[in-house]
Design a protein around this motif. Structure first.
Motif, mmCIF file in Angstrom:
data_model
loop_
_atom_site.group_PDB
_atom_site.id
_atom_site.type_symbol
_atom_site.label_atom_id
_atom_site.label_comp_id
_atom_site.label_asym_id
_atom_site.label_seq_id
_atom_site.Cartn_x
_atom_site.Cartn_y
_atom_site.Cartn_z
ATOM 1 N N GLY A 1 22.874 42.184 86.081
ATOM 2 C CA GLY A 1 22.204 43.409 85.619
ATOM 3 C C GLY A 1 22.058 43.431 84.110
ATOM 4 N N ARG A 2 23.153 43.054 83.421
ATOM 5 C CA ARG A 2 23.116 43.073 81.950
ATOM 6 C C ARG A 2 22.112 42.055 81.423
ATOM 7 N NH1 ARG A 2 25.218 46.323 83.787
ATOM 8 N NH2 ARG A 2 23.122 47.026 83.402
ATOM 9 N N ALA A 3 22.001 40.894 82.112
ATOM 10 C CA ALA A 3 21.055 39.864 81.666
ATOM 11 C C ALA A 3 19.623 40.381 81.745
ATOM 12 C CB ALA A 3 21.224 38.605 82.502
ATOM 13 N N ASN A 4 19.340 41.270 82.692
ATOM 14 C CA ASN A 4 17.992 41.836 82.837
ATOM 15 C C ASN A 4 17.677 42.892 81.785
ATOM 16 O OD1 ASN A 4 17.323 40.341 85.049
ATOM 17 N ND2 ASN A 4 18.089 41.861 86.518
ATOM 18 N N ASP A 5 18.714 43.469 81.184
ATOM 19 C CA ASP A 5 18.486 44.597 80.274
ATOM 20 C C ASP A 5 17.555 44.236 79.121
ATOM 21 O OD1 ASP A 5 20.089 46.194 81.798
ATOM 22 O OD2 ASP A 5 21.819 46.145 80.440
ATOM 23 N N TRP A 6 17.758 43.027 78.569
ATOM 24 C CA TRP A 6 16.949 42.643 77.395
ATOM 25 C C TRP A 6 15.459 42.650 77.745
ATOM 26 C CZ3 TRP A 6 17.739 41.921 72.287
ATOM 27 C CH2 TRP A 6 16.710 41.293 71.569
ATOM 28 N N GLY A 7 15.102 41.948 78.821
ATOM 29 C CA GLY A 7 13.697 41.839 79.206
ATOM 30 C C GLY A 7 13.081 43.195 79.525
ATOM 31 N N GLU A 8 13.897 44.093 80.029
ATOM 32 C CA GLU A 8 13.399 45.418 80.399
ATOM 33 C C GLU A 8 13.535 46.425 79.262
ATOM 34 O OE1 GLU A 8 15.447 46.111 84.069
ATOM 35 O OE2 GLU A 8 14.346 44.507 85.067
ATOM 36 N N GLY A 9 14.003 45.965 78.104
ATOM 37 C CA GLY A 9 14.094 46.841 76.938
ATOM 38 C C GLY A 9 15.173 47.901 77.053
ATOM 39 N N ARG A 10 16.202 47.623 77.884
ATOM 40 C CA ARG A 10 17.224 48.652 78.116
ATOM 41 C C ARG A 10 18.522 48.406 77.348
ATOM 42 N NH1 ARG A 10 18.817 48.365 83.305
ATOM 43 N NH2 ARG A 10 17.223 46.959 84.063
ATOM 44 N N GLY A 11 18.645 47.218 76.746
ATOM 45 C CA GLY A 11 19.881 46.966 76.015
ATOM 46 C C GLY A 11 20.069 45.492 75.713
ATOM 47 N N ALA A 12 21.248 45.176 75.167
ATOM 48 C CA ALA A 12 21.592 43.792 74.811
ATOM 49 C C ALA A 12 23.105 43.660 74.944
ATOM 50 C CB ALA A 12 21.152 43.490 73.389
ATOM 51 N N SER A 13 23.538 42.914 75.960
ATOM 52 C CA SER A 13 24.986 42.743 76.185
ATOM 53 C C SER A 13 25.403 41.341 75.795
ATOM 54 C CB SER A 13 25.326 42.966 77.659
ATOM 55 O OG SER A 13 25.298 44.331 77.934
ATOM 56 N N TYR A 14 26.561 41.253 75.159
ATOM 57 C CA TYR A 14 27.060 39.964 74.673
ATOM 58 C C TYR A 14 28.503 39.719 75.092
ATOM 59 C CZ TYR A 14 22.967 39.321 71.769
ATOM 60 O OH TYR A 14 21.676 39.134 71.348
ATOM 61 N N LEU A 15 28.801 38.418 75.266
ATOM 62 C CA LEU A 15 30.171 37.955 75.435
ATOM 63 C C LEU A 15 30.550 37.207 74.165
ATOM 64 C CD1 LEU A 15 29.744 36.734 79.093
ATOM 65 C CD2 LEU A 15 30.733 38.887 78.301
ATOM 66 N N LEU A 16 31.792 37.411 73.728
ATOM 67 C CA LEU A 16 32.242 36.847 72.460
ATOM 68 C C LEU A 16 33.061 35.578 72.689
ATOM 69 C CD1 LEU A 16 31.352 39.675 71.694
ATOM 70 C CD2 LEU A 16 33.513 39.985 70.489
ATOM 71 N N PHE A 17 32.754 34.545 71.896
ATOM 72 C CA PHE A 17 33.479 33.272 71.938
ATOM 73 C C PHE A 17 33.876 32.900 70.523
ATOM 74 C CE2 PHE A 17 30.547 33.433 75.456
ATOM 75 C CZ PHE A 17 31.249 32.898 76.529
ATOM 76 N N LEU A 18 35.092 32.381 70.359
ATOM 77 C CA LEU A 18 35.456 31.801 69.070
ATOM 78 C C LEU A 18 34.597 30.564 68.867
ATOM 79 C CD1 LEU A 18 39.338 32.153 69.309
ATOM 80 C CD2 LEU A 18 37.800 33.463 67.805
ATOM 81 N N ARG A 19 34.218 30.272 67.633
ATOM 82 C CA ARG A 19 33.324 29.133 67.367
ATOM 83 C C ARG A 19 33.874 27.820 67.901
ATOM 84 N NH1 ARG A 19 29.095 28.976 63.508
ATOM 85 N NH2 ARG A 19 28.432 31.063 62.940
ATOM 86 N N GLU A 20 35.201 27.690 67.891
ATOM 87 C CA GLU A 20 35.782 26.403 68.299
ATOM 88 C C GLU A 20 36.045 26.321 69.799
ATOM 89 O OE1 GLU A 20 37.062 28.595 66.171
ATOM 90 O OE2 GLU A 20 39.153 29.046 66.670
ATOM 91 N N ASP A 21 35.725 27.356 70.576
ATOM 92 C CA ASP A 21 36.001 27.344 72.013
ATOM 93 C C ASP A 21 34.870 28.039 72.773
ATOM 94 O OD1 ASP A 21 36.899 27.625 74.587
ATOM 95 O OD2 ASP A 21 38.770 28.634 74.088
ATOM 96 N N ALA A 22 33.980 27.236 73.321
ATOM 97 C CA ALA A 22 32.786 27.773 73.981
ATOM 98 C C ALA A 22 33.060 28.219 75.420
ATOM 99 C CB ALA A 22 31.687 26.721 73.970
ATOM 100 N N GLU A 23 34.306 28.070 75.892
ATOM 101 C CA GLU A 23 34.623 28.356 77.295
ATOM 102 C C GLU A 23 35.244 29.736 77.496
ATOM 103 O OE1 GLU A 23 34.033 25.970 79.714
ATOM 104 O OE2 GLU A 23 33.099 24.848 78.078
#
Ligand SMILES: CC(C)(COP(=O)(O)OP(=O)(O)OC[C@H]1O[C@@H](n2cnc3c(N)ncnc32)[C@H](O)[C@@H]1OP(=O)(O)O)[C@@H](O)C(=O)NCCC(=O)NCCS
Length: 188
Positions: free
Chosen positions: A56-78
């Motif tokens: 649902g959150r991934a669809n928000d951007w395309g539908e102009g409803r929001g922008a959700s992010y997950l945070l990662f430290l630069r040295e750990d992409a997992e």
């Protein structure tokens, strides 16, 4: 506005657009931070519910409803170490949204959340061209209050029984940040 939701970068973090591929990583973050997060917002306990939420959150951007992010430290992409999102994005006469956030308990008190939110505010007031960001917290969430104050958010009022969280209706303090450089792209 870009058709693809952009990654955001700060000195120590990469913010990646939320999507179902990160469901397991989000679940791990929420499970290990259960006691830290539950007083202030709901968490997922099943992989399927994390997947559905992130889809649902991934669809928000395309539908102009929001922008959700997950945070990662630069040295750990997992490893997901936090979340930051803009939601309830409204155009028309409002040109505003609401912001939500949380950071791994072990990284609290390091300025990382502030760093992530500065990047997110840059997106909101830059490419998204919004006029107002709202953020609301329970009065006893002193860390959230201090963080918003440091970011320049001003208290605008109080809402009683604002959200049903952790088993009861919770009063919230309402704050907002106004974009000093707002310009209409398409005046109403
Ligand atoms: C609310 C929450 C995100 C605040 O996180 P936080 O780590 O306190 O916020 P910041 O990123 O601004 O960090 C500030 C602290 O880092 C310290 N710090 C250390 N290094 C720093 C640096 N390089 N830059 C800035 N601050 C730094 C500051 O001195 C400050 O410490 P203090 O609070 O002990 O005085 C966090 O408590 C949380 O995730 N809570 C659970 C979820 C939640 O409540 N979400 C919000 C619901 S409304």
């Amino acid at each position: 506005v870009d058709s693809q939701q952009p990654d955001l970068h700060s000195a120590r973090l990469i913010l990646r657009p939320a999507g179902p591929a990160f469901a397991q990583a989000l679940l791990c973050y929420q499970q290990r931070n259960c006691e830290h997060l539950v007083p202030w917002g709901p968490i997922h306990t099943e992989l399927s519910s994390a997947q559905a939420f992130l889809a649902g959150r991934a669809n928000d951007w395309g539908e102009g409803r929001g922008a959700s992010y997950l945070l990662f430290l630069r040295e750990d992409a997992e490893t997901v170490v936090g979340t930051a999102s803009l939601f309830k994005l409204e155009r028309g006469m409002m040109q505003g949204c609401t912001m939500g956030y949380g950071i791994d308990r072990s990284l609290q008190g390091t300025g990382l959340m502030r760093e992530a939110l500065a990047a997110l505010i840059g997106l909101a007031f830059g490419p998204l061209g919004l006029h107002r960001i709202q953020a609301n917290y329970q009065a006893d969430n002193v860390r959230s209050a201090a963080l918003l104050e440091r970011l320049g958010f001003a208290i605008e009022g109080r809402a009683s029984q604002y959200l049903f969280l952790n088993g009861a209706w919770r009063d919230h303090v309402l704050t907002a940040l106004i974009n000093p450089d707002f310009a209409w792209a398409d005046p109403p």
